[in-house]
Design an enzyme around this catalytic site. Structure first.
Site, PDB file in Angstrom:
ATOM      1  N   LYS A  10      -7.305  -8.865  13.674  1.00  0.00           N
ATOM      2  CA  LYS A  10      -7.548  -9.030  15.108  1.00  0.00           C
ATOM      3  C   LYS A  10      -9.042  -9.061  15.445  1.00  0.00           C
ATOM      4  CE  LYS A  10      -3.217  -6.927  16.568  1.00  0.00           C
ATOM      5  NZ  LYS A  10      -2.606  -5.833  17.319  1.00  0.00           N
ATOM      6  N   CYS A  11      -9.888  -8.768  14.474  1.00  0.00           N
ATOM      7  CA  CYS A  11     -11.333  -8.677  14.681  1.00  0.00           C
ATOM      8  C   CYS A  11     -12.001  -9.991  14.282  1.00  0.00           C
ATOM      9  CB  CYS A  11     -11.900  -7.530  13.858  1.00  0.00           C
ATOM     10  SG  CYS A  11     -13.702  -7.440  13.848  1.00  0.00           S
ATOM     11  N   GLY A  12     -12.736 -10.588  15.208  1.00  0.00           N
ATOM     12  CA  GLY A  12     -13.420 -11.848  14.944  1.00  0.00           C
ATOM     13  C   GLY A  12     -14.454 -11.737  13.826  1.00  0.00           C
TER      14      GLY A  12
END
Length: 116
Positions: A10-12
């Protein structure tokens, strides 16, 4: 070269770091979704030590309960932070990448180049 990324999909920044690893020729990548399979306290100590950072520097504050747990205060000890991270992996900043050349907390993602 073997590389392990402690990854949050979920982390860019984590996704961008993983893309660099996947696009680098010769990298044999292991992906560990650390929220599902958290590292042990001992592994965290080893990762932070090898990265040359303190547990305080590896603490995720935004989007975690770090402040409510008192972990952002000046008197929070490394042991308290490591214990809390071992209990709640959302407190671990990401992504951590480990290769034979070392460990980096890849914020920004370009830091991964230092260990490739």
């Amino acid at each position: 070269m073997k590389a392990t990324i402690w990854h949050n999909p979920k982390c860019g920044t984590s996704r961008k770091t993983m893309a660099i690893l996947e696009e680098t020729p010769g990298v044999d990548l292991t992906v560990i979704e650390y929220l599902k399979n958290p590292p042990t306290r001992a592994k965290l100590e080893q990762l932070f030590g090898d990265a040359g950072i303190t547990p305080q520097e590896g603490l995720r504050v935004r989007g975690s309960p770090a402040e409510e747990l008192g972990l952002t205060k000046d008197d929070a000890t490394a042991d308290q932070i490591l214990d809390a991270m071992a209990e709640d992996s959302s407190l671990i900043n990401r992504p951590l990448v480990e290769t034979d050349k070392g460990v980096r907390l890849c914020r920004p993602q370009e830091l991964v180049q230092e260990i490739l």
